[in-house]
Scaffold this active site. Structure first.
Site, PDB file in Angstrom:
ATOM      1  N   ASP A  50      64.002   9.755 -17.153  1.00 57.96           N
ATOM      2  CA  ASP A  50      63.563   8.449 -17.643  1.00 57.96           C
ATOM      3  C   ASP A  50      64.260   8.110 -18.962  1.00 57.96           C
ATOM      4  OD1 ASP A  50      61.835   7.962 -15.562  1.00 57.96           O
ATOM      5  OD2 ASP A  50      60.065   8.716 -16.606  1.00 57.96           O
ATOM      6  N   TYR A  78      60.073  21.506 -18.549  1.00 59.36           N
ATOM      7  CA  TYR A  78      59.957  20.442 -19.540  1.00 59.36           C
ATOM      8  C   TYR A  78      59.084  20.897 -20.707  1.00 59.36           C
ATOM      9  CZ  TYR A  78      61.414  17.328 -15.699  1.00 59.36           C
ATOM     10  OH  TYR A  78      62.098  16.740 -14.663  1.00 59.36           O
ATOM     11  N   ASP A  92      53.225   6.245 -20.753  1.00 61.77           N
ATOM     12  CA  ASP A  92      54.085   6.715 -21.841  1.00 61.77           C
ATOM     13  C   ASP A  92      54.228   5.597 -22.868  1.00 61.77           C
ATOM     14  OD1 ASP A  92      55.860   4.933 -20.672  1.00 61.77           O
ATOM     15  OD2 ASP A  92      57.440   6.390 -20.299  1.00 61.77           O
ATOM     16  N   ARG A 184      54.651  12.125 -16.599  1.00 61.70           N
ATOM     17  CA  ARG A 184      53.802  11.010 -17.028  1.00 61.70           C
ATOM     18  C   ARG A 184      52.500  10.975 -16.223  1.00 61.70           C
ATOM     19  NH1 ARG A 184      56.487   5.968 -16.012  1.00 61.70           N
ATOM     20  NH2 ARG A 184      58.084   7.046 -14.807  1.00 61.70           N
TER      21      ARG A 184
END
Length: 273
Positions: A50, A78, A92, A184
Site C-alpha cells: 500500500d 511485517y 489506516d 489493516r
C-alpha cells in the site's frame, strides 16, 4: 546494503531486485522509476505494498519475471503500529477518524492475550479501501465515490502475532502471515476484539520468504546504478520532464494534506523519470 558496493547485475538475463519502498509511493511508482532509470525492458513486482506502507518490495527483471508467482506465494513478515481507541473507514491513515472509544482501562495482559484468536487459519474480510475487485471494479474506486460494496471474507494464515511495545494508545507489533493477509483488517479486527477499535498508523514489510529488508536497495542507490547514456544520445536536446500527477488512490489526498513532512523523493512532490 552498502551505499558503494553493488554486485554485478544482468537485468536482461534476469535479476531479483530488493527495494525499500518509500512512503506514499505506489508499487507501480517504484516499478516505473526503476524501469526508466536502469533502462530495463521487462520488469514486474512480486507483491503490492500500500502507498502508506514502506519496506521490502521485490522486483523481477528479464527471465526472472517467471518467478513472480512463486515469490508472491511465500510467507510475509511485517512490523508496525496500531492506535487503539480510534477507527477510520480505511483502517489506516488514508481517511479521518470516524469514531472514538475509551481504551485506558485495558491492561497489558489483556492486550497480549487478545492476539491468540488471530493466529493460525482465520477468516478475514479485506478493507473496502483496497484493490480487491468488486463486480469488475477496484473496491477503493467504489470507496472513493462514497459507495458501499460487499466484500467476501477469505481464509488466511497468521503464524505469529507478537506485541513488541505497549505505549497506549499505540502498540507495536510483528506479524508473520500468508499471502493475501491485510494488516489493516487485522488492526480493525484486533481493535474490535479489545472493544475499543483500532487503526493502522505504520506498516513496514521486513521479509518475503528468505528475502529481507536489510538486503534491499533504496531509491538513491538505484539512481547510482543508472547506466551511461548510449553513444550519441548526449548530443540530443534533453527531453522536458513532466511533473507526474499524484495517483488519486483512495485517501492519499487526505494523508498528504495532514502530513506536511512528506518524503523528499515522493512522487507527490517530484517527477519520476
Amino acid at each position: 546494503m552498502s551505499d558503494t558496493a553493488f554486485p554485478p547485475f544482468d537485468f536482461e538475463a534476469g535479476e531479483v531486485l530488493l527495494l525499500d519502498k518509500p512512503l506514499t509511493w505506489t508499487s507501480f511508482d517504484v516499478v516505473r522509476k526503476v524501469k526508466n532509470t536502469l533502462r530495463i525492458k521487462k520488469i514486474g513486482h512480486a507483491g503490492t505494498l500500500d502507498p502508506l506502507a514502506t519496506g521490502l518490495l521485490i522486483l523481477c527483471t528479464g527471465k526472472k519475471t517467471k518467478e513472480i508467482d512463486l515469490i508472491q506465494a511465500q510467507e510475509k513478515e511485517y512490523t508496525g503500529t496500531f492506535r487503539l481507541g480510534q477507527t477510520t473507514p480505511s483502517f489506516d491513515l488514508e481517511t479521518p477518524v470516524d469514531a472514538e472509544q475509551p481504551f485506558e482501562h485495558l491492561t497489558e495482559a489483556e492486550i497480549r492475550e487478545a492476539t491468540a484468536p488471530f493466529t493460525g487459519l482465520i477468516e478475514q474480510t479485506p478493507p473496502l479501501f483496497s484493490a480487491v475487485k468488486v463486480n469488475g471494479e477496484r473496491a477503493y474506486e467504489v470507496a472513493r465515490r462514497g459507495g458501499e460494496a460487499e466484500i467476501k471474507s477469505k481464509q488466511v494464515t497468521i503464524r505469529e502475532f507478537e506485541i513488541t511495545r505497549i505505549a497506549l494508545p499505540d502498540i507495536d507489533f510483528r506479524v508473520t502471515c500468508s499471502k493475501g493477509t491485510y494488516i489493516r483488517s487485522l488492526a480493525r479486527d484486533f481493535g474490535a476484539a479489545l472493544g475499543c477499535g483500532a487503526h493502522l498508523t505504520k506498516l513496514v514489510r521486513t521479509r518475503i520468504g528468505e528475502y529481507r529488508l536489510s538486503e534491499a536497495l533504496n531509491m538513491e542507490q538505484i539512481d547510482a546504478l543508472r547506466p551511461p547514456r548510449p553513444e550519441g544520445e548526449a548530443s540530443r536536446p534533453p527531453r522536458q520532464q513532466k511533473q507526474r500527477r499524484p495517483e488519486r488512490r483512495a485517501g492519499l489526498e487526505y494523508f498528504n494534506a495532514n502530513n506536511a513532512a512528506t518524503e523528499p523523493d515522493s512522487p507527490t512532490n517530484s517527477a519520476i523519470e
